[in-house]
Scaffold this motif. Structure first.
Motif, mmCIF file in Angstrom:
data_model
loop_
_atom_site.group_PDB
_atom_site.id
_atom_site.type_symbol
_atom_site.label_atom_id
_atom_site.label_comp_id
_atom_site.label_asym_id
_atom_site.label_seq_id
_atom_site.Cartn_x
_atom_site.Cartn_y
_atom_site.Cartn_z
ATOM 1 N N LYS A 61 0.845 -1.191 0.000
ATOM 2 C CA LYS A 61 0.000 0.000 0.000
ATOM 3 C C LYS A 61 0.883 1.243 0.000
ATOM 4 N N LYS A 62 0.355 2.322 -0.548
ATOM 5 C CA LYS A 62 1.051 3.601 -0.548
ATOM 6 C C LYS A 62 0.161 4.650 0.122
ATOM 7 N N LEU A 63 0.806 5.592 0.798
ATOM 8 C CA LEU A 63 0.054 6.615 1.506
ATOM 9 C C LEU A 63 -0.652 7.562 0.546
ATOM 10 N N PHE A 64 0.029 7.885 -0.580
ATOM 11 C CA PHE A 64 -0.541 8.816 -1.548
ATOM 12 C C PHE A 64 -0.893 8.067 -2.832
ATOM 13 N N GLN A 65 -1.679 8.712 -3.677
ATOM 14 C CA GLN A 65 -2.120 8.096 -4.927
ATOM 15 C C GLN A 65 -0.924 7.802 -5.821
ATOM 16 N N VAL A 66 -0.943 6.613 -6.424
ATOM 17 C CA VAL A 66 0.164 6.168 -7.278
ATOM 18 C C VAL A 66 -0.105 6.603 -8.711
ATOM 19 N N GLY A 68 1.970 7.607 -12.814
ATOM 20 C CA GLY A 68 3.158 7.516 -13.656
ATOM 21 C C GLY A 68 3.835 6.160 -13.601
ATOM 22 N N PRO A 69 5.183 6.145 -13.542
ATOM 23 C CA PRO A 69 5.938 4.884 -13.520
ATOM 24 C C PRO A 69 5.568 3.981 -12.348
ATOM 25 N N LYS A 70 5.234 4.584 -11.211
ATOM 26 C CA LYS A 70 4.852 3.782 -10.048
ATOM 27 C C LYS A 70 3.529 3.045 -10.292
ATOM 28 N N LEU A 71 2.624 3.687 -11.033
ATOM 29 C CA LEU A 71 1.358 3.037 -11.364
ATOM 30 C C LEU A 71 1.601 1.879 -12.322
ATOM 31 N N GLU A 72 2.482 2.070 -13.288
ATOM 32 C CA GLU A 72 2.812 0.997 -14.230
ATOM 33 C C GLU A 72 3.464 -0.166 -13.493
ATOM 34 N N GLU A 73 4.330 0.148 -12.519
ATOM 35 C CA GLU A 73 4.961 -0.905 -11.722
ATOM 36 C C GLU A 73 3.911 -1.679 -10.927
ATOM 37 N N ARG A 74 2.930 -0.962 -10.346
ATOM 38 C CA ARG A 74 1.867 -1.630 -9.592
ATOM 39 C C ARG A 74 1.028 -2.502 -10.514
ATOM 40 N N ARG A 75 0.724 -2.003 -11.716
ATOM 41 C CA ARG A 75 -0.056 -2.794 -12.675
ATOM 42 C C ARG A 75 0.654 -4.109 -12.981
ATOM 43 N N GLN A 76 1.950 -4.029 -13.224
ATOM 44 C CA GLN A 76 2.719 -5.231 -13.549
ATOM 45 C C GLN A 76 2.741 -6.208 -12.374
ATOM 46 N N MET A 77 2.893 -5.691 -11.163
ATOM 47 C CA MET A 77 2.939 -6.553 -9.980
ATOM 48 C C MET A 77 1.585 -7.227 -9.739
ATOM 49 N N LEU A 78 0.506 -6.474 -9.933
ATOM 50 C CA LEU A 78 -0.830 -7.059 -9.763
ATOM 51 C C LEU A 78 -1.096 -8.113 -10.832
ATOM 52 N N GLU A 79 -0.662 -7.840 -12.054
ATOM 53 C CA GLU A 79 -0.836 -8.818 -13.124
ATOM 54 C C GLU A 79 -0.079 -10.100 -12.790
ATOM 55 N N ARG A 80 1.150 -9.923 -12.329
ATOM 56 C CA ARG A 80 1.970 -11.075 -11.955
ATOM 57 C C ARG A 80 1.306 -11.860 -10.819
ATOM 58 N N TYR A 81 0.784 -11.135 -9.850
ATOM 59 C CA TYR A 81 0.148 -11.768 -8.699
ATOM 60 C C TYR A 81 -1.032 -12.637 -9.120
ATOM 61 N N ILE A 82 -1.936 -12.076 -9.909
ATOM 62 C CA ILE A 82 -3.150 -12.824 -10.252
ATOM 63 C C ILE A 82 -2.833 -13.958 -11.223
ATOM 64 N N GLN A 83 -1.800 -13.781 -12.063
ATOM 65 C CA GLN A 83 -1.386 -14.885 -12.926
ATOM 66 C C GLN A 83 -0.887 -16.068 -12.102
ATOM 67 N N ILE A 84 -0.131 -15.766 -11.062
ATOM 68 C CA ILE A 84 0.463 -16.840 -10.252
ATOM 69 C C ILE A 84 -0.587 -17.565 -9.420
#
Length: 467
Positions: A61-66, A68-84
């Motif tokens: 979780k992040k304190l402030f809204q994500v 730019g690049p941080k949002l893209e990183e979160r998207r990739q991590m969530l995609e990886r998570y649900i794939q696994i």
């Protein structure tokens, strides 16, 4: 199952504020959209049920809204998570997992439960109209349709519901098999916004030996007969002129059982044929017609206008496979995705080779491979086809609106999905499916990036006779 989160969208919450929502695609089709807090609640529920050690890392979780690049990183991590997590059978078959996806689909499409009529078709256009709740999941609908035609409960799950599309030529194209985490009524309603679709009842097994279980029952036999006639007419099944004449004679006599007995002897009976595509075997850019069935992928390669070479790839010699999507930098209104199915094949005792197929039906091919593998393993283990009564023992799945999933979804339901706010995909290579056990152990099954589906039949079923 093939999960991806290819992009995000900004949604207005109705009070003037916006939040980012992640678009979840399953088997190549948009399924739902979910904000980070909802996915985090889903993760917490899985932790309670299966323990933290059974799950991959979840984005913090992040304190402030994500952005730019941080949002893209979160998207990739969530995609990886649900794939696994989707590759862990126990999790993917759990009530938590399936009910989350079912409810998310319902809320994304703003579909409230109501009594509706749904038309289920056979391959000969015969229509079965059933009364259901709009949010009923696939198994509920399949059982309702089976009850409507008096199909005995022992044979219900020999069949499945498929989403098919009517093409301009008048022919029908199988899009995918409907899964239990979705509502056929909602999926059909959503798909029909782009083109004409219908839900079709077809057999869902690959081993033609299962036909023997069904021939003694009139309703089950009629379902097999209708599909066999359709497959022969669309030339998925190959027959000589004399065989076709014999089949026509049996049709005219109404000898359905004899028709099926003859049809079962024909080449590619029980196979599913895909649209012509391109493969890198036996040479780059080969034009190929692929069919799946009888524990194999059959290739018919067009070498010259009048020369066709045929070969088969046995599923017991496929070590692993993967689905990749190339997202090209094109205009937003154009189709900018290209799908590929790649599989690593045991050409000889000590020779493995990757073969790649470029096809918009790559995910359907992968699902067929998975179905054949699972069926082969299940049969070797001596397990039988499940029945509705087996499912009923677990009790009906419930999903209380008071829990954290529903709270997030209810908030999401008060907003409108605004496609113009979709973030533009960047050109990249996205692997749709990964192997859960390999991720936890840090091992790779092979291939260019290691994100491959391991084939449990490769080690369990292969023998010297396969080489």
């Amino acid at each position: 199952m093939h999960f991806s989160i290819p992009d995000t969208q900004e949604i207005n919450d109705g009070s003037g504020s916006t939040y980012t929502s992640f678009n979840i695609h399953i088997n190549g089709v948009f399924h739902c959209t979910a904000r980070f807090s909802l996915l985090h609640s889903f993760h917490e529920q899985l932790k309670k049920e299966f323990g933290v050690n059974s799950l991959p890392p979840f984005p913090p979780k992040k304190l402030f809204q994500v952005t730019g690049p941080k949002l893209e990183e979160r998207r990739q991590m969530l995609e990886r998570y649900i794939q696994i997590v989707s590759q862990e059978v126990v999790i993917a078959n759990s009530d938590i997992f399936n009910q989350f996806l079912l409810t998310a689909q319902q809320e994304t499409q703003k579909e409230e439960p109501e009594n509706v009529s749904l038309d289920i078709y056979l391959m000969n256009d015969h229509k079965i109209s059933i009364s259901i709740i709009s949010t009923d999941q696939t198994e509920d609908v399949l059982e309702a349709a089976s009850s409507q035609i008096d199909l005995p409960e022992d044979f219900v799950y020999y069949f499945g519901l498929y989403l098919v599309q009517k093409e301009e030529s008048g022919d029908t194209s199988i899009v995918r098999k409907l899964q239990d985490f979705e509502s056929p009524y909602i999926s059909l309603k959503s798909a029909t916004k782009q083109a004409f679709h219908r839900v079709v009842l077809r057999k869902s097994f690959w081993d033609t030996g299962f036909d023997d279980d069904l021939l003694a029952n009139k309703v089950a036999m009629n379902l097999l007969y209708v599909q066999a006639v359709s497959d022969i007419e669309r030339k998925w099944v190959y027959a000589t002129k004399e065989q076709l004449e014999h089949l026509k004679s049996l049709q005219q006599k109404g000898s359905k059982r004899e028709f099926l007995r003859l049809a079962r002897t024909l080449k590619h009976y029980g196979y599913m044929q895909f649209h012509p595509c391109v493969a890198d075997y036996p040479q780059p850019d080969s034009s190929v017609l692929i069919s799946a069935g009888n524990k194999e992928l059959n290739f018919q390669v067009q070498l010259k206008p009048d020369i066709v070479k045929e070969g088969s790839f046995k599923i017991t010699r496929i070590r692993c496979w993967r689905i990749t999507t190339t997202v090209a930098d094109k205009e937003p209104e154009q189709d900018n995705t290209n799908l590929e199915l790649s599989f690593e094949y045991l050409m000889a005792r000590d020779t493995l080779q990757w073969i790649t197929v470029q096809s918009q039906q790559a995910i359907l091919m992968s699902m067929c491979l998975q179905g054949m593998v699972e069926e082969l393993i299940t049969k070797k283990q001596g397990k039988k086809m499940k029945k509705p009564s087996d499912r009923a023992k677990r009790g009906k799945r419930t999903f209380a609106r008071e829990n954290s999933f529903a709270s997030g979804l209810s908030h999401q339901n008060s907003t409108e999905r605004d496609d113009k706010h979709l973030s533009k995909p960047v050109p990249r290579l996205v692997t749709r499916q990964v192997n859960f056990s390999d991720f936890k152990s840090g091992k790779s099954k092979g291939g260019q990036n290691g994100d491959s589906v391991g084939n449990s039949a490769f080690d369990a079923a292969i023998g010297d006779e396969d080489l």
